[in-house]
Design a protein around this motif. Structure first.
Motif, PDB file in Angstrom:
ATOM      1  N   SER A   8      50.391 -29.457  -2.164  1.00 45.53           N
ATOM      2  CA  SER A   8      50.939 -30.574  -2.925  1.00 45.53           C
ATOM      3  C   SER A   8      51.539 -30.084  -4.244  1.00 45.53           C
ATOM      4  O   SER A   8      51.073 -29.096  -4.815  1.00 45.53           O
ATOM      5  CB  SER A   8      49.819 -31.578  -3.214  1.00 45.53           C
ATOM      6  OG  SER A   8      50.167 -32.464  -4.262  1.00 45.53           O
TER       7      SER A   8
ATOM      8  N   LEU B  58      53.376 -33.793   0.341  1.00 46.11           N
ATOM      9  CA  LEU B  58      51.920 -33.635   0.341  1.00 46.11           C
ATOM     10  C   LEU B  58      51.266 -34.251  -0.897  1.00 46.11           C
ATOM     11  O   LEU B  58      50.057 -34.144  -1.078  1.00 46.11           O
ATOM     12  CB  LEU B  58      51.531 -32.159   0.446  1.00 46.11           C
ATOM     13  CG  LEU B  58      51.670 -31.513   1.824  1.00 46.11           C
ATOM     14  CD1 LEU B  58      51.318 -30.036   1.753  1.00 46.11           C
ATOM     15  CD2 LEU B  58      50.792 -32.208   2.855  1.00 46.11           C
ATOM     16  N   ARG B  59      52.055 -34.908  -1.739  1.00 47.75           N
ATOM     17  CA  ARG B  59      51.488 -35.538  -2.940  1.00 47.75           C
ATOM     18  C   ARG B  59      50.561 -36.680  -2.545  1.00 47.75           C
ATOM     19  O   ARG B  59      50.558 -37.143  -1.404  1.00 47.75           O
ATOM     20  CB  ARG B  59      52.606 -36.053  -3.849  1.00 47.75           C
ATOM     21  CG  ARG B  59      53.368 -37.237  -3.258  1.00 47.75           C
ATOM     22  CD  ARG B  59      54.580 -37.597  -4.098  1.00 47.75           C
ATOM     23  NE  ARG B  59      55.273 -38.786  -3.563  1.00 47.75           N
ATOM     24  CZ  ARG B  59      56.147 -38.762  -2.575  1.00 47.75           C
ATOM     25  NH1 ARG B  59      56.465 -37.608  -1.990  1.00 47.75           N
ATOM     26  NH2 ARG B  59      56.738 -39.884  -2.168  1.00 47.75           N
TER      27      ARG B  59
ATOM     28  N   CYS C 141      46.094 -30.759   0.084  1.00 47.94           N
ATOM     29  CA  CYS C 141      46.672 -32.007  -0.413  1.00 47.94           C
ATOM     30  C   CYS C 141      45.606 -32.862  -1.086  1.00 47.94           C
ATOM     31  O   CYS C 141      44.865 -32.378  -1.936  1.00 47.94           O
ATOM     32  CB  CYS C 141      47.371 -32.746   0.713  1.00 47.94           C
ATOM     33  SG  CYS C 141      46.347 -33.051   2.185  1.00 47.94           S
TER      34      CYS C 141
END
Length: 227
Positions: free
Chosen positions: A7, A45-46, A146
């Motif tokens: 992320s 992937l945040r 993540c």
């Protein structure tokens, strides 16, 4: 682990740094990660996008948005509406995009390297479960670092499950789930918790797929959540 996707958020990258610093090194190390220079920062992937709810306290949300907050706690993806948007439905859609990105990139990488990862299972082996677990353990893997909410969406969407399963497999801090996904399949084959609650060994594939012999290239993925 042959590939790492992380992320863009600092806390996930810091968790990855801690993982690297804590694992033993050397040829006999149980876990080997590629160098940080090879990490792929993947924006999708945040963590979940919560818009105006971001950084608000639970008490604030409970008082100002009682119905929507109750839907959030219940895990109702259609009832969680923030600024006219449905964050849980958006999250599941984004998880699907992550799988498309990662699977395409890993397939291309393997083709460029000329790798053909194979796992063999036979219904005639007396110790089939041990063989399956041992074979899987020798395969290279892909790590997705993540966040817990996205981890739920990744796990569910890998098996074709929609956002209504939100909260069914809650990711704790530093939790990790492991997934097997064959290139020829539209959905993942099997999964298990690696931390904090280990599941059955990968020999459970015999139960989930039936007893037959196959040979396919596959994506072996671990999904980790930040501290």
């Amino acid at each position: 682990i042959k590939s790492v996707y992380v992320s863009p958020l600092t806390r996930a990258q810091h968790t990855l740094e801690l993982l690297r610093s804590s694992v033993p090194r050397g040829p006999d190390a149980p876990l080997v990660l590629p160098p940080p220079s090879e990490d792929v920062i993947l924006p999708n992937l945040r963590e979940i996008d919560l818009y105006s709810w971001q950084d608000r306290t639970k008490d604030y949300l409970r008082a100002r948005h009682p119905q929507e907050y109750a839907a959030w706690k219940k895990g109702d993806p259609n009832g969680v509406v923030v600024d006219g948007r449905k964050p849980l439905l958006e999250l599941w859609e984004r998880a699907g995009k992550v799988w498309d990105e990662v699977r395409s990139a890993e397939l291309l990488r393997d083709e460029e390297l000329g790798e053909e990862s194979r796992v063999l299972y036979s219904s005639h082996d007396d110790d089939g479960e041990e063989d399956a677990a041992a074979a899987a353990a020798t395969q290279s893997a892909t790590l997705l670092m993540c966040h817990g909410t996205l981890g739920q969406a990744l796990l569910g969407s890998a098996f074709g499950l929609d956002a209504t399963i939100f909260r069914r497999n809650k990711f704790p801090n530093c939790g990790m789930a492991e997934i097997l996904w064959h290139d020829d399949d539209d959905m993942a084959t099997a999964w298990r918790w690696r931390y904090p609650t280990p599941g059955s060994e990968l020999g459970c594939l015999r139960e989930q797929l039936g007893s037959y012999y196959f040979s396919k290239r596959k994506l072996h993925v671990s999904i980790g959540s930040e501290m």
